[in-house]
Design an enzyme around this catalytic site. Structure first.
Site, PDB file in Angstrom:
ATOM      1  N   PRO A 246      -5.876  10.150  18.813  1.00  0.00           N
ATOM      2  CA  PRO A 246      -7.321  10.192  19.296  1.00  0.00           C
ATOM      3  C   PRO A 246      -7.671   8.800  19.360  1.00  0.00           C
ATOM      4  O   PRO A 246      -8.704   8.645  20.322  1.00  0.00           O
ATOM      5  CB  PRO A 246      -8.042  10.841  18.426  1.00  0.00           C
ATOM      6  CG  PRO A 246      -6.880  11.886  17.595  1.00  0.00           C
ATOM      7  CD  PRO A 246      -5.534  11.037  17.896  1.00  0.00           C
TER       8      PRO A 246
ATOM      9  N   ASP B 215       9.052   3.065  29.712  1.00  0.00           N
ATOM     10  CA  ASP B 215       9.562   2.380  30.863  1.00  0.00           C
ATOM     11  C   ASP B 215      10.211   3.443  31.933  1.00  0.00           C
ATOM     12  O   ASP B 215      10.107   3.445  33.012  1.00  0.00           O
ATOM     13  CB  ASP B 215      10.662   1.090  30.574  1.00  0.00           C
ATOM     14  CG  ASP B 215       9.798   0.052  30.469  1.00  0.00           C
ATOM     15  OD1 ASP B 215       8.488   0.018  30.617  1.00  0.00           O
ATOM     16  OD2 ASP B 215      10.353  -0.795  29.555  1.00  0.00           O
TER      17      ASP B 215
ATOM     18  N   GLN C  16      -8.606  11.122  67.128  1.00  0.00           N
ATOM     19  CA  GLN C  16      -8.174   9.926  66.558  1.00  0.00           C
ATOM     20  C   GLN C  16      -8.532   9.444  65.303  1.00  0.00           C
ATOM     21  O   GLN C  16      -7.667   8.888  64.323  1.00  0.00           O
ATOM     22  CB  GLN C  16      -8.383   8.837  67.501  1.00  0.00           C
ATOM     23  CG  GLN C  16      -7.542   7.522  67.160  1.00  0.00           C
ATOM     24  CD  GLN C  16      -7.772   6.396  68.221  1.00  0.00           C
ATOM     25  OE1 GLN C  16      -8.905   5.750  68.480  1.00  0.00           O
ATOM     26  NE2 GLN C  16      -6.830   5.900  68.838  1.00  0.00           N
TER      27      GLN C  16
ATOM     28  N   GLN D  34     -10.426  15.484  52.837  1.00  0.00           N
ATOM     29  CA  GLN D  34     -11.282  15.329  53.780  1.00  0.00           C
ATOM     30  C   GLN D  34     -10.919  16.142  55.117  1.00  0.00           C
ATOM     31  O   GLN D  34     -11.666  16.635  55.660  1.00  0.00           O
ATOM     32  CB  GLN D  34     -11.419  13.984  53.828  1.00  0.00           C
ATOM     33  CG  GLN D  34     -12.767  13.386  54.596  1.00  0.00           C
ATOM     34  CD  GLN D  34     -13.880  13.724  53.901  1.00  0.00           C
ATOM     35  OE1 GLN D  34     -13.949  13.702  52.839  1.00  0.00           O
ATOM     36  NE2 GLN D  34     -15.023  13.610  54.528  1.00  0.00           N
TER      37      GLN D  34
ATOM     38  N   GLY E 106     -14.765  21.870  54.396  1.00  0.00           N
ATOM     39  CA  GLY E 106     -15.361  22.433  53.024  1.00  0.00           C
ATOM     40  C   GLY E 106     -14.231  23.307  52.695  1.00  0.00           C
ATOM     41  O   GLY E 106     -14.296  23.584  51.478  1.00  0.00           O
TER      42      GLY E 106
ATOM     43  N   GLU F  20       1.168   8.194  30.626  1.00  0.00           N
ATOM     44  CA  GLU F  20       2.271   7.126  30.813  1.00  0.00           C
ATOM     45  C   GLU F  20       1.675   5.722  31.107  1.00  0.00           C
ATOM     46  O   GLU F  20       2.367   4.923  31.889  1.00  0.00           O
ATOM     47  CB  GLU F  20       3.398   7.575  31.271  1.00  0.00           C
ATOM     48  CG  GLU F  20       4.163   8.559  30.634  1.00  0.00           C
ATOM     49  CD  GLU F  20       5.480   9.157  31.266  1.00  0.00           C
ATOM     50  OE1 GLU F  20       6.343   8.088  31.213  1.00  0.00           O
ATOM     51  OE2 GLU F  20       5.882  10.196  31.186  1.00  0.00           O
TER      52      GLU F  20
HETATM   53  N1  COS Z   1      10.422  -2.647  26.122  1.00  0.00           N
HETATM   54  C1  COS Z   1      11.130  -3.145  25.073  1.00  0.00           C
HETATM   55  N2  COS Z   1      10.288  -3.918  24.294  1.00  0.00           N
HETATM   56  C2  COS Z   1       9.104  -4.050  24.666  1.00  0.00           C
HETATM   57  C3  COS Z   1       8.434  -3.516  25.845  1.00  0.00           C
HETATM   58  C4  COS Z   1       9.434  -2.712  26.769  1.00  0.00           C
HETATM   59  N3  COS Z   1       9.083  -2.124  27.782  1.00  0.00           N
HETATM   60  N4  COS Z   1       7.300  -3.773  26.110  1.00  0.00           N
HETATM   61  C5  COS Z   1       6.810  -4.533  24.766  1.00  0.00           C
HETATM   62  N5  COS Z   1       8.110  -4.572  23.932  1.00  0.00           N
HETATM   63  C6  COS Z   1       8.063  -5.309  22.690  1.00  0.00           C
HETATM   64  C7  COS Z   1       7.648  -6.753  23.022  1.00  0.00           C
HETATM   65  O1  COS Z   1       8.731  -7.619  23.461  1.00  0.00           O
HETATM   66  C8  COS Z   1       7.145  -7.348  21.651  1.00  0.00           C
HETATM   67  O2  COS Z   1       8.330  -7.516  20.776  1.00  0.00           O
HETATM   68  P1  COS Z   1       8.291  -8.724  19.560  1.00  0.00           P
HETATM   69  O3  COS Z   1       7.244  -7.779  18.515  1.00  0.00           O
HETATM   70  O4  COS Z   1       9.610  -8.871  19.290  1.00  0.00           O
HETATM   71  O5  COS Z   1       7.553  -9.649  20.063  1.00  0.00           O
HETATM   72  C9  COS Z   1       6.518  -5.908  21.042  1.00  0.00           C
HETATM   73  O6  COS Z   1       7.144  -4.642  21.707  1.00  0.00           O
HETATM   74  C10 COS Z   1       5.111  -5.833  21.194  1.00  0.00           C
HETATM   75  O7  COS Z   1       4.894  -6.078  22.447  1.00  0.00           O
HETATM   76  P2  COS Z   1       3.240  -6.390  23.161  1.00  0.00           P
HETATM   77  O8  COS Z   1       2.983  -7.537  22.375  1.00  0.00           O
HETATM   78  O9  COS Z   1       3.305  -6.829  24.555  1.00  0.00           O
HETATM   79  O10 COS Z   1       2.581  -5.405  22.736  1.00  0.00           O
HETATM   80  P3  COS Z   1       0.982  -4.693  23.071  1.00  0.00           P
HETATM   81  O11 COS Z   1       0.391  -4.194  21.917  1.00  0.00           O
HETATM   82  O12 COS Z   1       0.187  -5.939  23.390  1.00  0.00           O
HETATM   83  O13 COS Z   1       1.124  -3.640  24.071  1.00  0.00           O
HETATM   84  C11 COS Z   1       1.606  -2.801  26.272  1.00  0.00           C
HETATM   85  C12 COS Z   1       1.684  -3.634  25.460  1.00  0.00           C
HETATM   86  C13 COS Z   1      -0.068  -2.651  26.568  1.00  0.00           C
HETATM   87  C14 COS Z   1       2.284  -2.735  27.427  1.00  0.00           C
HETATM   88  C15 COS Z   1       1.721  -1.246  25.450  1.00  0.00           C
HETATM   89  O14 COS Z   1       0.962  -1.007  24.620  1.00  0.00           O
HETATM   90  C16 COS Z   1       1.717  -0.201  26.419  1.00  0.00           C
HETATM   91  O15 COS Z   1       2.511   0.214  27.422  1.00  0.00           O
HETATM   92  N6  COS Z   1       0.738   0.797  26.216  1.00  0.00           N
HETATM   93  C17 COS Z   1       0.358   1.912  27.240  1.00  0.00           C
HETATM   94  C18 COS Z   1       1.150   3.106  26.321  1.00  0.00           C
HETATM   95  C19 COS Z   1       1.375   4.207  27.114  1.00  0.00           C
HETATM   96  O16 COS Z   1       1.842   4.141  28.129  1.00  0.00           O
HETATM   97  N7  COS Z   1       0.887   5.361  26.474  1.00  0.00           N
HETATM   98  C20 COS Z   1       1.123   6.686  27.075  1.00  0.00           C
HETATM   99  C21 COS Z   1       1.840   7.476  26.097  1.00  0.00           C
HETATM  100  S1  COS Z   1       2.851   8.579  27.092  1.00  0.00           S
HETATM  101  S2  COS Z   1       1.758   9.663  27.693  1.00  0.00           S
END
Ligand code: COS
Length: 378
Positions: free
Chosen positions: A127, A239, A278, A335, A339, A362
């Protein structure tokens, strides 16, 4: 560089497309109306080997490539976005086990998930922590051979139907992203309950629920990877999952475009079909361009993943672009329908609602931009 499907990919695409049009699209109406999780469809997807298509044969998959997985998600979305979201939620739910699970975990959870015998869920969002996934409040405290989990997760796709979920909890809260750990939580584990279901705007059949942990005792052998490695595992999984969401955007945009083309050819206004104007032709051209650009950016990310190259930036680009392109496409498609597009008799009304989440889950579009710019600026 060849921008075309292999014969195998094309045949596969045609097969899943036909199934989506003939079977999934008609079911999508009731699934949406009744907020209904399509259990029978999920069993069918398992029968057709789609629950873990891109995983190796030795783990129970069929060893197809990442582009085939994207094609499967794209075509399933063409028929029913909610069904595709259940599938991508399932992939996300077991992928941590593929990346970091030990042999026993793979045998007990991964292979049955790939074969569609067990449904999986990915349990990260809370949350108070969505985009800022590192600020999770759910805790896991070691107690002998167990971890005791407390906290709650929400918006969890498949939660109420999953045989297991991969959940993330803080083992060292002070360390934030370096203090999170991943666990496999089985359905029925004491201390884990499924809370209220959500009443969503779109992809309604992809039911999401709250998950509550109250002194939930999880055996140490259910930990995935090492303690405090969970955030990186979650990010790697997300990713990979972003390519799936991008593929959903492509499938949805293609469905909206096709519906708009059909409507434009049929609908007569001022003594001519819409397709003769067009203003409409230009909209259709822009939509088709968005669809193709989205498709090839998605396949590009999938191809990098398949080749074992880095793809984090490209997956975020594909997710960002397809989410926003599909927004433009459904907007124009509605669009063009005028309607009638606003009425539930036409599928475009549902597509318009289903599309919106693609810019949010995501990782929102804004989060994708952070990921992309982090890669550019590091
Ligand atoms: N793959 C591997 N490692 C990763 C990574 C990735 N794609 N992204 C970040 N990391 C690692 C970083 O290298 C860093 O490692 P170290 O601690 O060794 O330095 C660590 O994770 C923290 O990374 P970072 O400081 O970039 O984290 P943040 O808290 O700033 O967050 C984002 C980064 C915003 C990119 C991340 O929180 C994110 O993707 N948020 C969205 C989450 C999401 O998609 N939620 C939906 C859930 S599923 S519906």
């Amino acid at each position: 560089m060849e921008f075309k499907y292999t014969e195998e990919q094309q045949d596969f695409k045609n097969t899943v497309h036909d199934y989506a049009v003939e079977v999934l699209a008609p079911r999508a109406v009731d699934i949406d109306k009744n907020n209904e999780f399509p259990l029978e469809t999920i069993k069918e997807l398992a029968k057709y080997d789609l629950m873990g298509i891109a995983y190796p044969e030795e783990l129970g998959g069929v060893g197809a490539d990442a582009i085939c997985e994207a094609i499967a998600v794209e075509e399933i979305t063409y028929g029913c976005a909610a069904t595709a979201s259940i599938l991508t939620g399932h992939y996300l739910g077991f992928d941590a086990l593929f990346l970091r699970g030990n042999d026993e975990q793979k045998r007990n959870y991964l292979t049955p998930a790939i074969q569609g015998e067990k449904l999986a869920a990915f349990c990260l969002t809370e949350p108070d922590s969505g985009s800022d996934a590192g600020s999770s409040r759910t805790t896991a405290v070691r107690d002998g051979d167990y971890y005791i989990l407390n906290g709650s997760k929400h918006f969890i796709t498949n939660a109420a139907y999953a045989d297991f979920m991969v959940a993330f909890a803080m083992t060292d809260k002070a360390k934030k992203t370096r203090g999170m750990t991943a666990f496999v939580i089985e359905k029925g584990m004491p201390g884990m309950t499924i809370g209220a279901g959500d009443d969503k705007m779109g992809i309604r059949g992809a039911r999401t629920h709250e998950v509550i942990f109250e002194d939930c005792r999880v055996p140490v052998e259910n930990r995935i990877g090492e303690e405090n490695e969970g955030f990186k595992i979650a990010m790697q999984v997300i990713d990979r999952g972003r390519i799936g969401i991008a593929a959903m955007g492509v499938g949805l945009a293609q469905a909206a475009l096709d519906a708009a083309v059909k409507y434009a050819k049929d609908r007569v206004v001022f003594s001519n079909t819409l397709s003769n104007y067009q203003g409409i032709q230009w909209m259709l051209a822009e939509m088709a361009t968005d669809v193709e650009a989205a498709r090839w950016l998605t396949y590009y990310a999938a191809d990098l993943k398949e080749s074992g190259k880095k793809f984090s930036k490209e997956a975020a680009m594909a997710k960002l672009f397809t989410a926003e392109a599909s927004h433009r496409v459904v907007h124009k498609a509605l669009q063009i329908h005028g309607g009638y597009g606003y009425m539930k008799e036409y599928p475009i009304e549902r597509m318009y609602r289903d599309q919106r989440i693609l810019e949010i889950f995501e990782g929102t579009s804004q989060i994708q931009k952070i990921v992309i710019s982090n890669h550019l600026l590091r």
